[in-house]
Design a protein around this motif. Structure first.
Motif, PDB file in Angstrom:
ATOM      1  N   ALA A 102      -5.221 -55.127 -63.144  1.00  0.00           N
ATOM      2  CA  ALA A 102      -4.184 -54.809 -63.859  1.00  0.00           C
ATOM      3  C   ALA A 102      -3.613 -56.187 -64.587  1.00  0.00           C
ATOM      4  O   ALA A 102      -3.204 -56.127 -65.548  1.00  0.00           O
ATOM      5  N   VAL A 103      -3.905 -57.257 -63.923  1.00  0.00           N
ATOM      6  CA  VAL A 103      -3.936 -58.611 -64.264  1.00  0.00           C
ATOM      7  C   VAL A 103      -4.720 -58.968 -65.694  1.00  0.00           C
ATOM      8  O   VAL A 103      -4.284 -59.300 -66.858  1.00  0.00           O
TER       9      VAL A 103
ATOM     10  N   ALA B 222       6.723 -65.863 -63.156  1.00  0.00           N
ATOM     11  CA  ALA B 222       6.672 -66.099 -61.867  1.00  0.00           C
ATOM     12  C   ALA B 222       5.550 -65.346 -61.026  1.00  0.00           C
ATOM     13  O   ALA B 222       5.010 -65.495 -59.859  1.00  0.00           O
ATOM     14  N   MET B 223       5.432 -64.164 -61.530  1.00  0.00           N
ATOM     15  CA  MET B 223       4.314 -63.163 -60.974  1.00  0.00           C
ATOM     16  C   MET B 223       2.938 -63.467 -61.235  1.00  0.00           C
ATOM     17  O   MET B 223       2.014 -63.831 -60.089  1.00  0.00           O
ATOM     18  N   LEU B 224       2.609 -64.293 -62.424  1.00  0.00           N
ATOM     19  CA  LEU B 224       1.247 -64.843 -62.655  1.00  0.00           C
ATOM     20  C   LEU B 224       1.194 -66.025 -61.708  1.00  0.00           C
ATOM     21  O   LEU B 224       0.091 -66.200 -61.340  1.00  0.00           O
ATOM     22  N   THR B 225       2.171 -66.916 -61.378  1.00  0.00           N
ATOM     23  CA  THR B 225       2.179 -68.204 -60.569  1.00  0.00           C
ATOM     24  C   THR B 225       1.878 -67.780 -59.435  1.00  0.00           C
ATOM     25  O   THR B 225       0.921 -68.510 -58.772  1.00  0.00           O
ATOM     26  N   HIS B 226       2.426 -66.663 -58.925  1.00  0.00           N
ATOM     27  CA  HIS B 226       2.346 -66.304 -57.604  1.00  0.00           C
ATOM     28  C   HIS B 226       0.878 -65.642 -57.197  1.00  0.00           C
ATOM     29  O   HIS B 226       0.133 -66.197 -56.372  1.00  0.00           O
TER      30      HIS B 226
ATOM     31  N   PRO C 189      12.493 -64.526 -50.580  1.00  0.00           N
ATOM     32  CA  PRO C 189      12.423 -65.215 -51.781  1.00  0.00           C
ATOM     33  C   PRO C 189      11.431 -64.691 -52.784  1.00  0.00           C
ATOM     34  O   PRO C 189      11.579 -64.614 -54.028  1.00  0.00           O
ATOM     35  N   ASP C 190      10.541 -63.945 -52.367  1.00  0.00           N
ATOM     36  CA  ASP C 190       9.537 -63.542 -53.209  1.00  0.00           C
ATOM     37  C   ASP C 190       9.664 -61.888 -53.494  1.00  0.00           C
ATOM     38  O   ASP C 190       8.403 -61.190 -53.834  1.00  0.00           O
ATOM     39  N   ALA C 191      10.710 -61.375 -53.155  1.00  0.00           N
ATOM     40  CA  ALA C 191      10.868 -60.036 -53.006  1.00  0.00           C
ATOM     41  C   ALA C 191      10.489 -59.370 -54.621  1.00  0.00           C
ATOM     42  O   ALA C 191       9.971 -58.365 -54.645  1.00  0.00           O
ATOM     43  N   TRP C 192      11.219 -59.815 -55.364  1.00  0.00           N
ATOM     44  CA  TRP C 192      11.021 -59.215 -56.852  1.00  0.00           C
ATOM     45  C   TRP C 192       9.673 -59.579 -57.544  1.00  0.00           C
ATOM     46  O   TRP C 192       9.068 -58.641 -58.005  1.00  0.00           O
ATOM     47  N   VAL C 193       9.036 -60.730 -56.941  1.00  0.00           N
ATOM     48  CA  VAL C 193       7.703 -60.666 -57.486  1.00  0.00           C
ATOM     49  C   VAL C 193       6.721 -59.886 -56.709  1.00  0.00           C
ATOM     50  O   VAL C 193       5.723 -59.172 -57.391  1.00  0.00           O
TER      51      VAL C 193
ATOM     52  N   GLU D 112       3.285 -55.002 -57.084  1.00  0.00           N
ATOM     53  CA  GLU D 112       3.014 -53.581 -56.670  1.00  0.00           C
ATOM     54  C   GLU D 112       3.084 -52.589 -57.818  1.00  0.00           C
ATOM     55  O   GLU D 112       2.024 -52.006 -58.003  1.00  0.00           O
ATOM     56  N   ILE D 113       3.972 -52.727 -58.501  1.00  0.00           N
ATOM     57  CA  ILE D 113       4.198 -51.685 -59.741  1.00  0.00           C
ATOM     58  C   ILE D 113       2.968 -52.091 -60.886  1.00  0.00           C
ATOM     59  O   ILE D 113       2.460 -51.299 -61.262  1.00  0.00           O
ATOM     60  N   LEU D 114       2.732 -53.490 -60.920  1.00  0.00           N
ATOM     61  CA  LEU D 114       1.516 -53.778 -62.029  1.00  0.00           C
ATOM     62  C   LEU D 114       0.441 -53.268 -61.473  1.00  0.00           C
ATOM     63  O   LEU D 114      -0.255 -52.809 -62.350  1.00  0.00           O
ATOM     64  N   SER D 115       0.081 -53.540 -60.080  1.00  0.00           N
ATOM     65  CA  SER D 115      -1.324 -52.906 -59.727  1.00  0.00           C
ATOM     66  C   SER D 115      -1.188 -51.271 -59.806  1.00  0.00           C
ATOM     67  O   SER D 115      -2.642 -50.801 -59.940  1.00  0.00           O
TER      68      SER D 115
END
Length: 205
Positions: A115-116, A65-69, A17-21, A26-29
């Protein structure tokens, strides 16, 4: 066409379910927000782009969704892990040690936090989330320090000392890792907790 979609090996139902997130984080970091693209994530998780659009309408929805996670897992998720501890001091000590772990799953914690924050410097939505997360984390620390005995003014300062020290340690890990001494930070936290308990016991520190 519908039948073909139903039998694609990379259809959305075959992904976690969270594969895209997770792939996005990972890429963001590793490379920053500009590198977080659907094509890049799809390649990383081993699928075509098609399944992405069955889960998210567009890239902004994924970023949200990334921020929420990140917020849930790296704030409330950590707090929940220590909730069963029977004392505020033990909860805080354990919480800090969890926050010091190098990795969250496949992701480098220090690089992700940095990164965030770099993302927030150029995006109003991310900046608003950062402000809320910082406030939530510090308020939680203040609440636990209050249980230890710190007064309103003192617990605010002590909570900020713990939190700012942690964010600073994450930064040092990224750029000058030879100075990233977890024991030194834990010693500071120990002093902070002892100071809070000293107020409860009526001692001056």
């Amino acid at each position: 066409m519908v039948a073909a979609k139903a039998t694609e090996p990379d259809r959305a139902g075959d992904l976690a379910p969270d594969a895209w997130v997770t792939g996005g984080l990972e890429i963001l970091s590793e490379e920053g927000i500009d590198a977080v693209r659907v094509e890049r994530i799809a390649k990383r998780i081993g699928v075509s782009k098609g399944p992405f659009y069955w889960r998210y309408p567009d890239r902004p929805a994924l970023l949200k969704a990334m921020l929420t996670h990140w917020r849930a897992e790296r704030t409330r998720g950590l707090i929940d892990q220590v909730a069963a501890e029977t004392s505020a001091r033990k909860r805080l000590d354990t919480l800090v040690r969890l926050a010091l772990r190098d990795r969250y799953g496949s992701i480098d914690v220090a690089r992700l936090e940095g990164a965030v924050r770099a993302w927030a410097a150029q995006d109003d939505v991310a900046a608003a989330v950062i402000r809320e997360v910082d406030s939530e984390r510090i308020q939680h620390l203040e609440g636990e320090l209050a249980l230890l005995g710190a007064g309103p003014t003192e617990r605010s300062k002590l909570a900020q000392a713990i939190y700012i020290g942690l964010i600073g340690l994450y930064t040092v890990r990224r750029y000058t890792p030879e100075f990233a001494a977890d024991p030194a930070y834990l010693a500071i936290v120990e002093l902070v907790l002892s100071a809070a308990e000293g107020r409860r016991d009526g001692h001056q520190s």
